[in-house]
Design a protein around this motif. Structure first.
Motif, PDB file in Angstrom:
ATOM      1  N   HIS A  62      -2.467   1.273  41.513  1.00 15.23           N
ATOM      2  CA  HIS A  62      -1.169   1.716  41.208  1.00 15.23           C
ATOM      3  C   HIS A  62      -0.756   0.432  41.617  1.00 15.23           C
ATOM      4  O   HIS A  62       0.804  -0.047  40.344  1.00 15.23           O
ATOM      5  CB  HIS A  62      -1.426   2.665  42.314  1.00 15.23           C
ATOM      6  N   MET A  89       2.595  -0.766  38.625  1.00 12.20           N
ATOM      7  CA  MET A  89       4.439  -0.840  39.532  1.00 12.20           C
ATOM      8  C   MET A  89       4.512  -2.141  39.315  1.00 12.20           C
ATOM      9  O   MET A  89       5.953  -2.670  38.885  1.00 12.20           O
ATOM     10  CB  MET A  89       4.095  -0.190  41.329  1.00 12.20           C
ATOM     11  N   ARG A 112       5.927  -2.483  36.510  1.00 14.62           N
ATOM     12  CA  ARG A 112       7.445  -1.790  36.561  1.00 14.62           C
ATOM     13  C   ARG A 112       8.225  -2.927  36.646  1.00 14.62           C
ATOM     14  O   ARG A 112       9.115  -2.631  36.126  1.00 14.62           O
ATOM     15  CB  ARG A 112       7.079  -0.480  36.419  1.00 14.62           C
ATOM     16  N   THR A 143       7.144   7.228  39.935  1.00 15.11           N
ATOM     17  CA  THR A 143       5.938   7.324  39.793  1.00 15.11           C
ATOM     18  C   THR A 143       4.850   7.393  41.055  1.00 15.11           C
ATOM     19  O   THR A 143       3.945   6.355  41.059  1.00 15.11           O
ATOM     20  CB  THR A 143       6.399   5.763  40.093  1.00 15.11           C
TER      21      THR A 143
END
Length: 495
Positions: free
Chosen positions: A376, A380, A383, A134
Motif C-alpha cells: 500500500h 501511495m 500516486r 485509496t
C-alpha cells in the motif's frame, strides 16, 4: 492636492470611456479611493465583464502616483474577485461580476436550503489527510478477517495498556526495516495518534512523564501547541532555515519536538550535522528528543532517511501513526520509548486500554506482517509523487514565479509567495472555492517571520482531492495565485 488627484483620475476615466470618481482624498488613501471607484464602476455596469484595464504602469503615470499604489489596488480587487489577472493577458473585469449589474436578479435560495458556497469548498487542498478513495478496503478486510478468526479469547476481555503484543512485534520488525528504528516490543506503547501521545507524555497523572519548557519548531500544528498550553507546558520556538530547525539555539529546555524527516509544514529535512547535534545536546542536558515521524515513508527523490531515534534509542522518543500512510479513521499510533519512560507512560495510560481498538490492533499487525502495508505504501508513494509532479508542472506553466519549497516528500507542499501577498492569495483561493491555509496559520505566536526561510506562502495539500478532480483544483489554484514580477523590476505584472 486632492483636486489634482481627482482631475487626473477624470483624464484616465475619459481614456476608459468612463469617469472614476475618487472620493477619498488625503495621504495614504489613494489605493482605497481607486479600489472604491473601480468597484462602483463595475457595480454600475460602466465597466462590463471582460473589459481590459490599463497596465498599472500607464495608470500610475497618468495619475502621478507610485506604481505600487495601482498595483496594490489591482491586487486587492483580484483577491476579492472583482478583477482577474493572468500573466501575458493583463487585468480584466471578472466575468462573474455580471450578476452584480442592475437588472440581474440574484438567484433565490429555497427555504431551508443553504447556498452552494456555504456547503463547503469545491476544492479541498488542505494539508493533513490522504486520498480517502485509496483506502485498501479489500486487503484491510482480509487482514481483519484473519485477525478475528485467529484471535484468542483473551482479546475480547480488557486490553493491555501497552497494546497487543502481536502489533508491537510487527511494528518492531517494520520500523527497524523501514525507518531504521532500534527497539524491541517491550519499549513500544500503542496509542491513538500523535495528539494522544502528547497527552500521555505531558498530561499524565499522578506524575507527568515529561515537563516543560519544550522547544518546538517555529512552524507546526497550532492544535499541538494548544494542547501543550492547556497542560501548562511552555513552548519555545526554534528558528527554521534550509537545514531544518536550528538546534544550536537549544538551551535549558528539557525536551525538543522535531519533525526531522520532513519539517512540518515548510518541507525541509533536518541536516545530518543537526541530527547529531541534537542527540549530543540531549545527552549533555539529560534531555529528550521527541521525533514526530508523521510522513517519513513518503520520500520521492531518494530512499527515505532513517529516523533520528536510531542514533540514540535512550535519548529519543519516536512517535508515528497510520493517519497519513493509511487513514486518520484508523485511530492507531505508537511510541517507541527509552526504557526509563515506559513505566511512566503505562501509568499515565491506565490499567485498561481505553483508546485503541484491540481488534484494529490485530488487523494492523496482520496488515504489516503480510506485506500488505508495504504494498500500500509503495502504491501511495507513486500516486502522491505524481500529484506533486503535476503541481510543480502546473506552476511552471502558469505561475513560474511561484517556487515549491522543501524536498519532494509528503502529502503537501509550501508555495513561496512574493512578500506581502499571502493574505490576499488566501482570499483569492476562497473566491475560487479552494480550501487551503496560509503559512502564517502555523507560525508559533512567539516566533518572528525572520525565524524561517519562507515568510509568505501557501500550504497546499495535494493528497486529498479525488483523482478526477485534481486537475480542476490545480487550475483554480493557479488562478488564485498572485501575479508574477516583470523581468528586472521586481514589481507585480498586472497588464
Amino acid at each position: 492636492m486632492a483636486n489634482a488627484w481627482v482631475n487626473s483620475a477624470e483624464r484616465i476615466g475619459s481614456d476608459l470611456h468612463l469617469e472614476l470618481e475618487l472620493s477619498r482624498p488625503g495621504p495614504g488613501s489613494r489605493r482605497a479611493a481607486l479600489c472604491d471607484a473601480l468597484r462602483e464602476a463595475v457595480r454600475s455596469g460602466r465597466l462590463a465583464p471582460g473589459t481590459p484595464l490599463p497596465p498599472y504602469r500607464s495608470l500610475a503615470a497618468d495619475l502621478g502616483v507610485a506604481r505600487n499604489t495601482v498595483a496594490d489596488a489591482y491586487a486587492e480587487l483580484v483577491a476579492e474577485g472583482w478583477l482577474t489577472a493572468r500573466q501575458g493577458s493583463g487585468t480584466r473585469v471578472a466575468e462573474r461580476t455580471e450578476a452584480l449589474r442592475p437588472g440581474h436578479a440574484r438567484v433565490p435560495t429555497r427555504a431551508g436550503k443553504t447556498p452552494p458556497r456555504a456547503r463547503g469548498p469545491r476544492h479541498d487542498l488542505r494539508q493533513g489527510t490522504p486520498d480517502a478513495s485509496t483506502f485498501p478496503r479489500a486487503p484491510w478486510l482480509a487482514s481483519y478477517r484473519r485477525a478475528l478468526q485467529q484471535a484468542p479469547n483473551e482479546v475480547f476481555g480488557p486490553g493491555d495498556p501497552a497494546g497487543r503484543v502481536e502489533l508491537r512485534e510487527a511494528l518492531a520488525a517494520y520500523l527497524a526495516r523501514a525507518r531504521g528504528v532500534r527497539t524491541e516490543p517491550g519499549r513500544i506503547v500503542i496509542c491513538s495518534g500523535f495528539a494522544h501521545a502528547l497527552r500521555l507524555l505531558f498530561l499524565g497523572s499522578p506524575e507527568r512523564v515529561l515537563r516543560g519548557p519544550l522547544a518546538v519548531e517555529a512552524y507546526g500544528l497550532p492544535f499541538h501547541r494548544a494542547l501543550l498550553a492547556d497542560a501548562g507546558v511552555r513552548t519555545v520556538p526554534l528558528p527554521i532555515d534550509e537545514h531544518g530547525a536550528d538546534v544550536g539555539r537549544l538551551a535549558r529546555e528539557r525536551a525538543v519536538l522535531l519533525t526531522p524527516a520532513h519539517q512540518f509544514p515548510t518541507g525541509g529535512p533536518l541536516h545530518a550535522e543537526r541530527r547529531a547535534a541534537v542527540v549530543d545536546w540531549a545527552r549533555a542536558r539529560d534531555a529528550v528528543v521527541l521525533e514526530d515521524d508523521y510522513d517519513g515513508e513518503f520520500r520521492y527523490d531518494r530512499k527515505p532517511v532513517g529516523a533520528v531515534q536510531g542514533l540514540d534509542p535512550e535519548r529519543v522518543i519516536y512517535i508515528g501513526s497510520v493517519s497519513k500512510s493509511l487513514s486518520p479513521a484508523v485511530r492507531l499510533g505508537w511510541m517507541v520509548l527509552p526504557e526509563r519512560y515506559v513505566d511512566g507512560v503505562l501509568a499515565a495510560k491506565g490499567e485498561r486500554e481505553a483508546w485503541a481498538s484491540v481488534l484494529d490492533q490485530l488487523a494492523l499487525a496482520d496488515f504489516l506482517s503480510s506485506g500488505a502495508y508495504d504494498r500500500h505504501v509503495r502504491r501511495m508513494r507513486q500516486r502522491y509523487r505524481g500529484r506533486r509532479d503535476r503541481l510543480v508542472a502546473a506552476l511552471a506553466a502558469h505561475a513560474p514565479h511561484i517556487e515549491v519549497t522543501g524536498i519532494a516528500a509528503g502529502l503537501h507542499a509550501v508555495l513561496r509567495l512574493p512578500p506581502g501577498t499571502e493574505r490576499s492569495a488566501v482570499k483569492a483561493a476562497v473566491w475560487q472555492g479552494i480550501a487551503l491555509d496560509g503559512l502564517a496559520e502555523f507560525r508559533h505566536p512567539d516566533a518572528s517571520v525572520e525565524d524561517t526561510a519562507v515568510r509568505d506562502g501557501l500550504v497546499v495539500g495535494y493528497a486529498t482531492p479525488a483523482e478526477h478532480a485534481y486537475g480542476t483544483a490545480l487550475e483554480a489554484l493557479c488562478t488564485a495565485l498572485p501575479p508574477g514580477a516583470a523581468p528586472g523590476t521586481g514589481a507585480p505584472v498586472f497588464g
